[in-house]
Design a protein around this motif. Structure first.
Motif, mmCIF file in Angstrom:
data_model
loop_
_atom_site.group_PDB
_atom_site.id
_atom_site.type_symbol
_atom_site.label_atom_id
_atom_site.label_comp_id
_atom_site.label_asym_id
_atom_site.label_seq_id
_atom_site.Cartn_x
_atom_site.Cartn_y
_atom_site.Cartn_z
ATOM 1 N N GLY A 26 -3.391 -13.892 9.514
ATOM 2 C CA GLY A 26 -2.110 -14.209 10.130
ATOM 3 C C GLY A 26 -2.121 -14.273 11.647
ATOM 4 N N ARG A 27 -3.264 -13.999 12.265
ATOM 5 C CA ARG A 27 -3.345 -14.007 13.734
ATOM 6 C C ARG A 27 -4.170 -15.192 14.204
ATOM 7 N NH1 ARG A 27 -5.183 -8.389 15.928
ATOM 8 N NH2 ARG A 27 -4.481 -9.352 17.855
ATOM 9 N N VAL A 31 -11.118 -19.446 20.264
ATOM 10 C CA VAL A 31 -12.554 -19.328 20.535
ATOM 11 C C VAL A 31 -12.765 -19.262 22.041
ATOM 12 C CG1 VAL A 31 -14.802 -20.447 20.315
ATOM 13 C CG2 VAL A 31 -13.175 -20.493 18.397
ATOM 14 N N ARG A 32 -13.362 -18.170 22.480
ATOM 15 C CA ARG A 32 -13.713 -18.004 23.895
ATOM 16 C C ARG A 32 -15.072 -18.624 24.187
ATOM 17 N NH1 ARG A 32 -12.922 -11.689 25.284
ATOM 18 N NH2 ARG A 32 -11.071 -11.961 26.554
ATOM 19 N N GLN A 33 -15.983 -18.437 23.220
ATOM 20 C CA GLN A 33 -17.354 -18.888 23.440
ATOM 21 C C GLN A 33 -18.000 -19.207 22.097
ATOM 22 O OE1 GLN A 33 -19.731 -15.916 25.371
ATOM 23 N NE2 GLN A 33 -21.421 -17.297 25.731
ATOM 24 N N GLN A 34 -18.703 -20.324 22.067
ATOM 25 C CA GLN A 34 -19.526 -20.635 20.901
ATOM 26 C C GLN A 34 -20.923 -20.135 21.214
ATOM 27 O OE1 GLN A 34 -19.410 -24.579 19.101
ATOM 28 N NE2 GLN A 34 -21.626 -24.426 18.886
ATOM 29 N N GLN A 60 -10.816 -10.915 19.787
ATOM 30 C CA GLN A 60 -10.779 -9.839 18.807
ATOM 31 C C GLN A 60 -11.982 -9.769 17.875
ATOM 32 O OE1 GLN A 60 -8.070 -12.104 18.951
ATOM 33 N NE2 GLN A 60 -6.875 -10.826 20.321
ATOM 34 N N VAL A 61 -12.638 -10.897 17.600
ATOM 35 C CA VAL A 61 -13.681 -10.915 16.569
ATOM 36 C C VAL A 61 -14.892 -11.756 16.979
ATOM 37 C CG1 VAL A 61 -11.988 -10.641 14.720
ATOM 38 C CG2 VAL A 61 -12.749 -12.927 15.334
ATOM 39 N N ARG A 79 -18.708 -14.873 7.719
ATOM 40 C CA ARG A 79 -18.996 -13.488 8.124
ATOM 41 C C ARG A 79 -18.143 -13.151 9.345
ATOM 42 N NH1 ARG A 79 -24.901 -12.061 9.015
ATOM 43 N NH2 ARG A 79 -24.776 -13.660 10.584
ATOM 44 N N ILE A 80 -17.886 -11.846 9.499
ATOM 45 C CA ILE A 80 -17.046 -11.424 10.626
ATOM 46 C C ILE A 80 -17.434 -10.017 11.071
ATOM 47 C CG2 ILE A 80 -15.204 -10.439 9.194
ATOM 48 C CD1 ILE A 80 -13.281 -11.773 11.313
ATOM 49 N N GLN A 81 -17.258 -9.800 12.364
ATOM 50 C CA GLN A 81 -17.374 -8.468 12.948
ATOM 51 C C GLN A 81 -16.126 -8.283 13.791
ATOM 52 O OE1 GLN A 81 -21.037 -7.675 15.003
ATOM 53 N NE2 GLN A 81 -20.087 -6.133 16.281
ATOM 54 N N ASP A 82 -15.270 -7.331 13.378
ATOM 55 C CA ASP A 82 -14.038 -7.118 14.138
ATOM 56 C C ASP A 82 -13.941 -5.683 14.622
ATOM 57 O OD1 ASP A 82 -13.711 -6.259 11.504
ATOM 58 O OD2 ASP A 82 -11.759 -7.175 11.252
#
Length: 82
Positions: A26-27, A31-34, A60-61, A79-82
């Motif tokens: 929901g947020r 993207v800040r950086q690829q 955030q992630v 995949r995610i790292q938050d």
């Protein structure tokens, strides 16, 4: 990073097709950086189509996004790292 395999319905891309923002839980994630991109053939034994993969960083992630080849062109949060 943990595996998620969550389908994403709300992904915005730039002119070259790279993700610039997506919605996760929901947020809106901008993207800040690829950090990396690559192409994979998919897991053929599961009938997965080839896909483009992007490792991106937001405020955030850290996320790995996949976009399947047409005709589906579906986006996945792999995949995610938050």
């Amino acid at each position: 990073m943990r595996d998620t395999q969550i389908p994403l319905d709300d992904v915005t891309v730039d002119r070259s097709g790279r993700p610039v923002r997506f919605r996760y839980q929901g947020r809106l994630q901008v993207v800040r950086q690829q950090l990396d991109d690559w192409r994979t053939g998919g897991r053929w034994w599961l009938d997965e189509p080839p896909r483009d993969c992007y490792l991106v960083e937001t405020a955030q992630v850290l996320a790995e996004l996949h976009r399947e080849d047409p005709p589906s062109s579906r986006w996945w949060l792999a995949r995610i790292q938050d």
